[in-house]
Design an enzyme around this catalytic site. Structure first.
Site, PDB file in Angstrom:
ATOM      1  N   ASP A  93       0.798  -1.231   0.000  1.00 31.18           N
ATOM      2  CA  ASP A  93       0.000   0.000   0.000  1.00 31.18           C
ATOM      3  C   ASP A  93       0.830   1.280   0.000  1.00 31.18           C
ATOM      4  O   ASP A  93       0.279   2.376   0.175  1.00 31.18           O
ATOM      5  CB  ASP A  93      -0.981  -0.008   1.176  1.00 31.18           C
ATOM      6  CG  ASP A  93      -2.211  -0.849   0.865  1.00 31.18           C
ATOM      7  OD1 ASP A  93      -2.643  -0.857  -0.304  1.00 31.18           O
ATOM      8  OD2 ASP A  93      -2.742  -1.504   1.778  1.00 31.18           O
ATOM      9  N   ASP A 150      -6.645  -5.038  -4.490  1.00 28.99           N
ATOM     10  CA  ASP A 150      -6.419  -3.660  -4.042  1.00 28.99           C
ATOM     11  C   ASP A 150      -5.144  -3.061  -4.641  1.00 28.99           C
ATOM     12  O   ASP A 150      -5.050  -1.867  -4.891  1.00 28.99           O
ATOM     13  CB  ASP A 150      -6.285  -3.572  -2.515  1.00 28.99           C
ATOM     14  CG  ASP A 150      -7.149  -4.558  -1.757  1.00 28.99           C
ATOM     15  OD1 ASP A 150      -7.467  -5.614  -2.314  1.00 28.99           O
ATOM     16  OD2 ASP A 150      -7.488  -4.281  -0.605  1.00 28.99           O
TER      17      ASP A 150
HETATM   18  N1  GLY Z   1      -6.884  -2.149   0.921  1.00 34.50           N
HETATM   19  C1  GLY Z   1      -7.611  -2.637   2.030  1.00 34.50           C
HETATM   20  C2  GLY Z   1      -9.041  -2.285   2.012  1.00 34.50           C
HETATM   21  O1  GLY Z   1      -9.590  -1.900   1.006  1.00 34.50           O
HETATM   22  O2  GLY Z   1      -9.654  -2.408   3.045  1.00 34.50           O
END
Ligand code: GLY
Length: 370
Positions: A93, A150
């Protein structure tokens, strides 16, 4: 429509100006009793959402030129230096964290220090690539074989770094990951899996477990939003039609599901009818993805995506926003995950980020952060 958007923009500006005063140097995530009481710099500096507050402020700085937004956004970026020093805790992330802080700063102000921070984040992301399975590994700890949908939203950091350094390795890694996502996460009917697990040594696909949705084979709405926006962005950066086609398939599925519940998305499109769990963050992110798609399709196709996004953003504004400037957070009723009792129907910072991005995009005032 223009008047309505101007009115919403005014409310966003009033609310965020007041929030900047209350938040100061802190990094917010969710509220308690209507206020951002926790400072994520203390709670968990490496938390994946810690860039969204600054990202929203850079969007508003771009739209208004107000110094308050710029200065407040810089606090998050400066705080992240410690996360880089610590290293542990950062994972796939970093895209959400550095695109919305350092890279946004660099793009808007030319700050050289911010460029270096962004390149540092991109190198961490590139270093997570698994060449046996052709994916960027998700999370840390004992999950070296995991990839998640994601991460499609993080790879624009690689496209940026590749262009910045004139080094094709970054785009190659991003493309390889997007291609694997297309192969194993996107389903033929336009829905998608959240997680794929590979043997990290051989690259063999082992499992497609349920993730933050209801269960295996279900359809976690935020994951669908990550897919539709993520594939659209992969198209923006590569021009490869297969990504736009995947984004469109996911978008059609997303719009159909959102339309059946008044253009606000449930947390999972394939969960039992009861209990009803909304996830407004998926609605806001999906709407931005639809607006991205609308930029890449022929004129006659645009209304489907554009109007779908308008319906979603207006439904959020009408039914799920708090405009009281004396309270924190705009978009209410986000849900962290289907099985997260404490994280159900709460305001979450990325819900606000995507709502603001969507409104600014509709007004032609958006800043391309991805
Ligand atoms: N990337 C983690 C979520 O969308 O909760």
């Amino acid at each position: 429509m223009r008047e309505r958007l101007e009115e919403i923009f005014g409310k966003i500006d009033t609310k965020l100006t007041a929030q900047c005063g209350r938040v100061g140097e802190k990094i917010p995530y969710t509220t308690r009793d209507g206020f951002y009481q926790t400072d994520m710099r203390q709670e968990n500096l490496s938390w994946w959402t810690n860039g969204f507050w600054a990202g929203m402020l850079w969007q508003m700085y771009h739209a208004t030129g107000k110094e308050l937004y710029r200065r407040t956004a810089e606090y998050s970026e400066e705080a992240f230096d410690k996360a880089l020093d610590r290293f542990e805790g950062l994972h796939h992330d970093v895209g959400f964290q550095f695109l919305h802080t350092a890279v946004a700063d660099y793009r808007l102000t030319g700050n050289e220090k911010s460029r270096v921070r962004g390149l540092h984040g991109a190198s961490l992301l590139a270093g997570r690539f698994n060449g046996a399975g052709n994916y960027i590994r998700a999370w840390n700890k004992d999950m070296p074989g995991w990839m998640i949908v994601d991460c499609l939203m993080n790879i624009p950091l690689l496209y940026w770094a590749g262009e910045e350094l004139k080094d094709p390795r970054f785009a190659w890694i991003a493309d390889s990951h997007a291609h694997t996502a297309l192969k194993v996460l996107a389903r033929e009917d336009g829905s998608c899996n959240h997680i794929a697990i590979f043997d990290p040594a051989t690259g063999e696909l082992l499992d497609l477990p349920g993730g933050q949705g209801y269960g295996p084979g279900s359809s976690w709405s935020r994951g669908q939003a990550w897919a539709l926006y993520g594939f659209a962005l992969a198209y923006r950066h590569t021009g490869k039609k297969e990504y736009l086609d995947a984004a469109k398939r996911t978008a059609h599925y997303f719009i159909a599901n959102a339309a059946s519940t008044g253009f606000v998305t449930l947390c999972d499109f394939r969960a039992p009818k009861e209990p009803v769990y909304w996830d407004t963050t998926a609605t806001a992110c999906g709407a931005c993805g639809l607006l991205e798609i609308s930029e890449h399709v022929p004129e006659l196709e645009k209304p489907l995506y554009h109007d779908g996004a308008v319906s979603m953003l207006m439904a959020l504004e009408e039914k799920h926003c708090c405009w009281d400037p004396d309270r924190d957070s705009m978009v209410q009723n986000g849900t962290e995950a289907y099985k997260s009792p404490e994280g159900t129907h709460i305001p979450i910072i990325y819900g606000d980020y995507f709502f603001v991005e969507g409104i600014l995009r509709l007004m032609g005032k958006g800043f391309m952060i991805w």
